[in-house]
Scaffold this active site. Structure first.
Site, PDB file in Angstrom:
ATOM      1  N   ASP A  75      16.768  54.755 -23.264  1.00  0.00           N
ATOM      2  CA  ASP A  75      17.384  56.072 -23.142  1.00  0.00           C
ATOM      3  C   ASP A  75      16.945  56.945 -24.365  1.00  0.00           C
ATOM      4  O   ASP A  75      16.326  56.435 -25.355  1.00  0.00           O
ATOM      5  CB  ASP A  75      18.662  55.944 -23.093  1.00  0.00           C
ATOM      6  CG  ASP A  75      19.498  54.851 -24.189  1.00  0.00           C
ATOM      7  OD1 ASP A  75      18.909  54.806 -25.417  1.00  0.00           O
ATOM      8  OD2 ASP A  75      20.452  54.310 -24.136  1.00  0.00           O
ATOM      9  N   ASP A  77      17.692  59.709 -27.204  1.00  0.00           N
ATOM     10  CA  ASP A  77      18.857  60.359 -28.136  1.00  0.00           C
ATOM     11  C   ASP A  77      18.180  61.574 -28.737  1.00  0.00           C
ATOM     12  O   ASP A  77      16.980  61.594 -29.275  1.00  0.00           O
ATOM     13  CB  ASP A  77      19.299  59.352 -29.114  1.00  0.00           C
ATOM     14  CG  ASP A  77      20.114  58.251 -28.187  1.00  0.00           C
ATOM     15  OD1 ASP A  77      20.466  58.516 -27.500  1.00  0.00           O
ATOM     16  OD2 ASP A  77      20.002  57.230 -28.881  1.00  0.00           O
ATOM     17  N   ASP A 159      20.596  52.990 -39.618  1.00  0.00           N
ATOM     18  CA  ASP A 159      20.839  51.700 -40.001  1.00  0.00           C
ATOM     19  C   ASP A 159      19.231  51.146 -40.563  1.00  0.00           C
ATOM     20  O   ASP A 159      19.330  50.871 -41.796  1.00  0.00           O
ATOM     21  CB  ASP A 159      21.274  50.795 -38.918  1.00  0.00           C
ATOM     22  CG  ASP A 159      20.758  51.052 -37.646  1.00  0.00           C
ATOM     23  OD1 ASP A 159      19.821  51.740 -37.143  1.00  0.00           O
ATOM     24  OD2 ASP A 159      21.436  50.424 -36.802  1.00  0.00           O
TER      25      ASP A 159
HETATM   26  P1  ATP Z   1      18.444  50.560 -27.993  1.00  0.00           P
HETATM   27  O1  ATP Z   1      17.172  50.347 -27.558  1.00  0.00           O
HETATM   28  O2  ATP Z   1      19.288  49.289 -28.084  1.00  0.00           O
HETATM   29  O3  ATP Z   1      19.391  51.781 -27.512  1.00  0.00           O
HETATM   30  P2  ATP Z   1      18.537  52.247 -30.528  1.00  0.00           P
HETATM   31  O4  ATP Z   1      17.840  52.060 -31.778  1.00  0.00           O
HETATM   32  O5  ATP Z   1      18.563  53.391 -29.608  1.00  0.00           O
HETATM   33  O6  ATP Z   1      18.279  50.892 -29.704  1.00  0.00           O
HETATM   34  P3  ATP Z   1      21.603  52.633 -30.388  1.00  0.00           P
HETATM   35  O7  ATP Z   1      22.643  51.747 -30.598  1.00  0.00           O
HETATM   36  O8  ATP Z   1      21.195  53.410 -29.040  1.00  0.00           O
HETATM   37  O9  ATP Z   1      20.282  51.781 -30.752  1.00  0.00           O
HETATM   38  O10 ATP Z   1      21.661  53.729 -31.414  1.00  0.00           O
HETATM   39  C1  ATP Z   1      20.789  54.903 -31.663  1.00  0.00           C
HETATM   40  C2  ATP Z   1      20.583  55.019 -32.953  1.00  0.00           C
HETATM   41  O11 ATP Z   1      21.840  55.454 -33.787  1.00  0.00           O
HETATM   42  C3  ATP Z   1      19.846  54.068 -33.563  1.00  0.00           C
HETATM   43  O12 ATP Z   1      18.438  54.167 -33.733  1.00  0.00           O
HETATM   44  C4  ATP Z   1      20.304  54.226 -35.379  1.00  0.00           C
HETATM   45  O13 ATP Z   1      19.488  55.329 -35.689  1.00  0.00           O
HETATM   46  C5  ATP Z   1      21.932  54.879 -35.144  1.00  0.00           C
HETATM   47  N1  ATP Z   1      22.747  53.683 -35.224  1.00  0.00           N
HETATM   48  C6  ATP Z   1      23.409  53.253 -34.202  1.00  0.00           C
HETATM   49  N2  ATP Z   1      24.130  52.207 -34.609  1.00  0.00           N
HETATM   50  C7  ATP Z   1      24.182  52.288 -35.973  1.00  0.00           C
HETATM   51  C8  ATP Z   1      25.223  51.702 -36.986  1.00  0.00           C
HETATM   52  N3  ATP Z   1      25.903  50.894 -36.802  1.00  0.00           N
HETATM   53  N4  ATP Z   1      24.735  52.225 -38.502  1.00  0.00           N
HETATM   54  C9  ATP Z   1      23.862  53.157 -38.683  1.00  0.00           C
HETATM   55  N5  ATP Z   1      22.942  53.773 -37.552  1.00  0.00           N
HETATM   56  C10 ATP Z   1      23.519  53.269 -36.474  1.00  0.00           C
HETATM   57 MG    MG Z   2      19.429  54.251 -27.576  1.00  0.00          MG
END
Ligand code: ATP
Ligand code: MG
Length: 470
Positions: A75, A77, A159
């Protein structure tokens, strides 16, 4: 004790060391991201619209990381300097949502672009969020967590370095505050800032480290990896509803088998599944085989685009913990079937304290387990009735899983495979052969005590409507 440890790390200055105040900028000649390629046009239009309105706006996080790795993002963001209300004002199809913090969802048919306002790190708020009192503090938490910040602050509070990359779709530039591009090249999961502090702020980051390592086939950088085994027990303090969401992400992303190995390696499995971890100790070969096989099947189904149900997964993860408990109850004089029922009930109730598995999944878990007791009993019309049971397929798949892990069932799985493929007259023959070859109609569960069926049926009706394990 861990809380105390946290206090000593409060200074936000410690965070500064892994981020820069001016980002490294990669121009379009230095990377392969192109707006027309693998990037949702809706995400592009959200960014452009916000930029035209005078705000800063970037694609951020997982989508930029995945695009750099030439993977298909799950997705998209967007991070922006606009507040949620300002974002909403720009779009007709936008809704402000958020429990932990406010976000805006911009809807385009089935696609949702998530837009978050730049935020600053806020260790104090996050510490509370993860305390066992957090549920009661929820409303306070929302306010504290909504500390808006600059783009640089926003990069710092993320993170991992690989998740803190910002892509400006208009200029086709990537902004890198935390040497994320370097870590992508070296295939490393590295926390931004002091690892111990960042895990203490939010222990779920330990699970995220493992999830990304498994999904991307990256290593966890050694300073990030070092404190995990010691801090793993902190997961016990995470609200069970959040852990349920995280566990689904861990096991339903198509990399569950590898994820399980890493969870074990880093001591993260036991705090999530204490009873299963105990079974791994007592009966390591069987337990490991059963769980691994279930996860391998799940991964395969996901890669084939087939549906999977969390119920089947949880049924497998917990199953090895059942026999010991049944035996204990039987030792106390309880007959086998009630013992099985009580053990199943208690095991699930205990697990739900740790991970809040919703009822719509716990009911089918019980049904899948009940099926294991019913599948051996095939005489008369029973086999045909079982075939019509909506839980048959999941129960049968589970039986095959148990057999592949070494459960002795006297060829029951093959029998059912044949029975499903047989004609009516062949089926009648198979049932006749059964009664001829044995005076009993079962290959395991005792026949007395069938009255236990009353309780059994309570958990085995056609109540859930979940897809089967198929
Ligand atoms: P995915 O492919 O699983 O969606 P993602 O990196 O996009 O991976 P998300 O859970 O959608 O993960 O979170 C989006 C963004 O928000 C992450 O890339 C990170 O930058 C930030 N983020 C999410 N959870 C945390 C956390 N617990 N602490 C700090 N930053 C976070
Ligand atoms: Mg994501």
């Amino acid at each position: 004790m861990l809380k105390k440890l946290f206090q000593s790390f409060r200074s936000p200055l410690r965070l500064a060391k892994h981020t820069r105040s001016t980002p490294e900028v990669l121009t379009s000649r230095q990377h392969n991201l192109r707006r027309g390629h693998k990037i949702s046009r809706h995400a592009v239009s959200v960014v452009e619209r916000l930029q035209h309105a005078g705000y800063q706006a970037y694609l951020v996080g997982g989508c930029v990381r995945d695009l750099l790795l030439d993977l298909e993002p799950k997705d998209f963001d967007v991070a922006t300097s606009a507040t949620p209300e300002q974002v909403r004002a720009e779009f007709r199809n936008a809704r402000v949502i958020g429990r932990r913090f406010k976000l805006v969802h911009v809807h385009f048919g089935r696609e949702i672009i998530e837009v978050a306002t730049f935020r600053a790190n806020h260790p104090q708020g996050e510490e509370e969020e993860n305390s066992s009192l957090s549920a009661r503090h929820e409303s306070g938490r929302i306010l504290r967590d909504n500390v808006y910040g600059s783009l640089e602050d926003d990069a710092q509070r993320r993170d991992f370095t690989i998740n803190a990359l910002y892509f400006d779709v208009t200029a086709e530039r990537i902004l890198d505050y935390a040497r994320g591009v370097h870590d992508i090249r070296n295939r490393l999961i590295r926390l931004i800032g002091d690892p111990e502090q960042r895990f203490l702020e939010d222990p779920v980051r330990m699970l995220r480290a493992v999830r990304f390592a498994a999904k991307l086939d990256f290593d966890i950088e050694k300073h990030t990896a070092a404190p995990i085994v010691r801090l793993a027990p902190m997961l016990r303090d995470i609200p069970s509803a959040r852990l349920f969401d995280e566990v689904l992400k861990l096991f339903l992303a198509g990399y569950a088998e590898r994820t399980f190995e890493l969870l074990l390696e880093y001591g993260l499995f036991a705090p999530l599944f204490p009873a299963s971890a105990a079974a791994l100790k007592h009966n390591p070969d069987y337990t490991r085989r059963l769980i691994q096989q279930a996860l391998a099947n799940t991964d395969q189904r996901i890669h084939q685009g087939k549906p999977v149900t969390p119920a089947f997964l949880f049924a497998a993860l917990l199953w090895p913990a059942l026999p010991g408990r049944v035996a204990q109850l039987q030792d106390r004089g309880m007959p086998p079937i009630p013992a099985m029922q009580e053990a199943a009930h208690d095991l699930i109730a205990e697990q739900c304290q740790r991970i809040a598995v919703p009822k719509r999944f716990t009911i089918p878990i019980r049904e899948i387990w009940d099926m294991q007791e019913r599948l051996p009993r095939r005489s008369g019309k029973r086999a045909d009735l079982l075939l019509e049971n909506p839980r048959f397929r999941a129960g049968y798949d589970f039986l095959l899983l148990r057999e592949s892990a070494g459960d002795e069932t006297d060829g029951l799985g093959d029998w059912w495979t044949d029975y499903q493929e047989a004609s009516d007259s062949e089926r009648r023959g198979m049932i006749r052969d059964l009664s001829a070859s044995s005076s009993s109609d079962s290959t395991g569960a005792p026949r007395k005590r069938r009255r236990g069926g009353k309780r059994r049926r309570a958990g085995s009706g056609e109540t859930s409507g979940q897809p089967s394990g198929e």
